[in-house]
Write a protein that holds these residues in place. Structure first.
Motif, PDB file in Angstrom:
ATOM      1  N   LYS A   1       0.938  -1.029   0.211  1.00 40.67           N
ATOM      2  CA  LYS A   1       0.108  -0.251  -0.118  1.00 40.67           C
ATOM      3  C   LYS A   1       1.020   1.239  -0.038  1.00 40.67           C
ATOM      4  CE  LYS A   1      -3.709  -2.414   2.667  1.00 40.67           C
ATOM      5  NZ  LYS A   1      -4.321  -2.495   3.809  1.00 40.67           N
ATOM      6  N   THR A   2       2.226   1.046  -0.152  1.00 44.28           N
ATOM      7  CA  THR A   2       2.988   2.161  -0.050  1.00 44.28           C
ATOM      8  C   THR A   2       3.068   3.062  -1.415  1.00 44.28           C
ATOM      9  OG1 THR A   2       5.010   1.045  -0.597  1.00 44.28           O
ATOM     10  CG2 THR A   2       4.464   1.206   1.676  1.00 44.28           C
ATOM     11  N   LEU A   3       3.533   4.065  -1.510  1.00 45.75           N
ATOM     12  CA  LEU A   3       3.502   5.083  -2.781  1.00 45.75           C
ATOM     13  C   LEU A   3       4.527   4.149  -3.781  1.00 45.75           C
ATOM     14  CD1 LEU A   3       3.519   8.976  -1.760  1.00 45.75           C
ATOM     15  CD2 LEU A   3       1.479   7.110  -2.409  1.00 45.75           C
ATOM     16  N   LYS A   4       4.096   4.243  -4.896  1.00 43.84           N
ATOM     17  CA  LYS A   4       4.850   3.465  -6.264  1.00 43.84           C
ATOM     18  C   LYS A   4       5.206   4.495  -7.222  1.00 43.84           C
ATOM     19  CE  LYS A   4       3.581  -0.563  -4.419  1.00 43.84           C
ATOM     20  NZ  LYS A   4       2.833  -0.109  -3.527  1.00 43.84           N
ATOM     21  N   ALA A   5       6.272   4.198  -8.094  1.00 49.55           N
ATOM     22  CA  ALA A   5       6.607   4.955  -9.303  1.00 49.55           C
ATOM     23  C   ALA A   5       5.348   5.225  -9.920  1.00 49.55           C
ATOM     24  CB  ALA A   5       7.682   3.981  -9.888  1.00 49.55           C
ATOM     25  N   GLY A   6       5.255   6.342 -10.283  1.00 48.12           N
ATOM     26  CA  GLY A   6       4.175   6.958 -11.105  1.00 48.12           C
ATOM     27  C   GLY A   6       3.250   7.827 -10.065  1.00 48.12           C
ATOM     28  N   ASP A   7       3.248   7.409  -8.756  1.00 44.41           N
ATOM     29  CA  ASP A   7       2.507   8.294  -7.984  1.00 44.41           C
ATOM     30  C   ASP A   7       3.131   9.585  -7.496  1.00 44.41           C
ATOM     31  OD1 ASP A   7       0.679   6.258  -7.633  1.00 44.41           O
ATOM     32  OD2 ASP A   7       1.667   5.554  -5.781  1.00 44.41           O
ATOM     33  N   THR A   8       2.167  10.793  -6.953  1.00 41.41           N
ATOM     34  CA  THR A   8       2.742  11.989  -6.722  1.00 41.41           C
ATOM     35  C   THR A   8       3.115  12.113  -5.307  1.00 41.41           C
ATOM     36  OG1 THR A   8       1.419  13.010  -8.421  1.00 41.41           O
ATOM     37  CG2 THR A   8       2.221  14.384  -6.514  1.00 41.41           C
ATOM     38  N   ALA A   9       4.365  12.670  -5.192  1.00 39.73           N
ATOM     39  CA  ALA A   9       5.055  12.416  -3.768  1.00 39.73           C
ATOM     40  C   ALA A   9       4.444  13.490  -2.966  1.00 39.73           C
ATOM     41  CB  ALA A   9       6.468  12.445  -3.806  1.00 39.73           C
ATOM     42  N   PRO A  10       4.132  13.355  -1.593  1.00 34.75           N
ATOM     43  CA  PRO A  10       3.669  14.574  -0.966  1.00 34.75           C
ATOM     44  C   PRO A  10       4.710  15.334  -0.617  1.00 34.75           C
ATOM     45  CG  PRO A  10       4.119  12.638   0.775  1.00 34.75           C
ATOM     46  CD  PRO A  10       4.384  11.915  -1.083  1.00 34.75           C
ATOM     47  N   SER A  11       4.148  16.735  -0.629  1.00 36.36           N
ATOM     48  CA  SER A  11       5.177  17.877  -0.092  1.00 36.36           C
ATOM     49  C   SER A  11       5.308  18.038   1.431  1.00 36.36           C
ATOM     50  CB  SER A  11       4.676  19.039  -0.496  1.00 36.36           C
ATOM     51  OG  SER A  11       4.780  19.215  -2.027  1.00 36.36           O
ATOM     52  N   PHE A  12       6.730  18.188   1.776  1.00 36.49           N
ATOM     53  CA  PHE A  12       6.766  18.316   3.456  1.00 36.49           C
ATOM     54  C   PHE A  12       7.851  19.257   3.621  1.00 36.49           C
ATOM     55  CE2 PHE A  12       9.319  14.964   1.428  1.00 36.49           C
ATOM     56  CZ  PHE A  12      10.441  15.076   2.005  1.00 36.49           C
ATOM     57  N   THR A  13       7.833  19.628   4.853  1.00 38.26           N
ATOM     58  CA  THR A  13       8.963  20.508   5.517  1.00 38.26           C
ATOM     59  C   THR A  13       9.202  19.976   6.725  1.00 38.26           C
ATOM     60  OG1 THR A  13       8.317  22.387   4.448  1.00 38.26           O
ATOM     61  CG2 THR A  13       9.842  22.839   6.181  1.00 38.26           C
ATOM     62  N   LEU A  14      10.465  19.501   6.869  1.00 43.88           N
ATOM     63  CA  LEU A  14      11.030  18.885   8.215  1.00 43.88           C
ATOM     64  C   LEU A  14      12.169  19.487   8.636  1.00 43.88           C
ATOM     65  CD1 LEU A  14      10.730  15.056   7.356  1.00 43.88           C
ATOM     66  CD2 LEU A  14       9.290  16.331   8.860  1.00 43.88           C
ATOM     67  N   ASN A  15      12.895  19.539   9.947  1.00 46.40           N
ATOM     68  CA  ASN A  15      13.675  20.183  10.344  1.00 46.40           C
ATOM     69  C   ASN A  15      15.083  19.270  10.257  1.00 46.40           C
ATOM     70  OD1 ASN A  15      12.256  22.313  11.138  1.00 46.40           O
ATOM     71  ND2 ASN A  15      12.200  21.637  13.219  1.00 46.40           N
ATOM     72  N   ASP A  16      16.220  20.027   9.816  1.00 47.21           N
ATOM     73  CA  ASP A  16      17.608  19.211  10.158  1.00 47.21           C
ATOM     74  C   ASP A  16      17.846  19.173  11.349  1.00 47.21           C
ATOM     75  OD1 ASP A  16      18.813  21.577  10.549  1.00 47.21           O
ATOM     76  OD2 ASP A  16      19.527  21.986   8.648  1.00 47.21           O
ATOM     77  N   PRO A  17      19.044  18.546  11.689  1.00 48.76           N
ATOM     78  CA  PRO A  17      19.505  18.205  13.076  1.00 48.76           C
ATOM     79  C   PRO A  17      20.017  19.697  13.735  1.00 48.76           C
ATOM     80  CG  PRO A  17      20.854  16.781  11.544  1.00 48.76           C
ATOM     81  CD  PRO A  17      19.931  17.601  10.784  1.00 48.76           C
ATOM     82  N   GLU A  18      20.198  20.682  13.177  1.00 49.67           N
ATOM     83  CA  GLU A  18      20.242  22.171  13.741  1.00 49.67           C
ATOM     84  C   GLU A  18      19.206  22.715  13.877  1.00 49.67           C
ATOM     85  OE1 GLU A  18      23.125  22.138  14.879  1.00 49.67           O
ATOM     86  OE2 GLU A  18      23.814  20.541  13.675  1.00 49.67           O
TER      87      GLU A  18
END
Length: 226
Positions: free
Chosen positions: A46-63
């Protein structure tokens, strides 16, 4: 040596209880049970596959700096590796292999990030111990992993085993949910479409970094209009 060969060699020594691991056979039995159940659950299908649109996200780096997937995609295709944490030797070997392949990815105009539920201090430890030149982003509660279909809850018996081994995921992750991402590797084109996806519910199995090169070459051709 190929990545999977290194993982197989480590697994053989670990499961044989060779020093310094000295792991009881009962522990291995529980780990095998959990992996088999995750595979049979069909969650990986049920995971995203090739051809699917990836979700946009913003995450923090270690700093603590926010990193936006949209901003990275403006610069070129994006390689993403979801991994469990600094405590996982299989994940660390994968990060090291990705670091070795990083110049080839960069040569094709790509950016590379790793995503983990662990806290910033543990991500800094991952970067330091594995000599990484690419960022690790903190996915609190595995929320982005869930959008890719990777998040799963550990069964109660595995939680108890982890506790007995002092593998305290709530401490590592700053989150008491006892969830993890299945290891996943994705290549996303600049239009947001996934060009490559590899997910395995067996955490001891990882694709070779070089397997993504054809997708990155395709992304380069799309960018150049050829």
């Amino acid at each position: 040596m190929p990545l999977q060969a290194k993982l197989d060699a480590f697994r053989a020594d670990f499961e044989a209880g060779k020093p310094p691991y000295n792991v009881p056979a009962s522990v291995i039995t529980v780990m095998h049970r959990a992996t088999a159940e995750l595979i049979s659950s069909g969650v990986a299908e049920k995971t995203l596959k090739a051809g699917d649109t990836a979700p946009s996200f913003t995450l923090n780096d270690p700093e603590g700096h926010p990193v936006s997937s949209a901003a990275l995609l403006e610069k070129g295709p994006l390689v993403i590796s979801f991994y469990r944490g600094v405590w996982c030797p299989y994940c660390n070997m994968e990060l090291q292999a990705l670091q070795q392949a990083w110049p080839a990815f960069r040569g094709l105009g790509a950016n590379l990030i790793a995503i983990s539920p662990q806290t910033a201090v543990n991500s800094r430890k991952s970067v330091r111990q594995n000599h990484l030149e690419f960022p690790i982003l903190s996915d609190t509660h595995n929320d982005v992993a869930a959008e890719f279909g990777l998040r799963f809850a550990l069964p109660d018996y595995l939680v108890e085993l982890y506790k007995s081994l002092k593998n305290d995921l709530p401490s590592f992750n700053g989150d008491g949910s006892w969830t993890l991402p299945m290891p996943g590797r994705f290549v996303i084109g600049q239009d947001g479409v996934i060009l490559y996806a590899e997910v395995n519910p067996d955490y001891t199995r990882r694709p070779e970094p070089e397997d993504m090169i054809p997708a990155l070459q395709k992304a380069a051709r799309l960018t150049n209009g050829s």
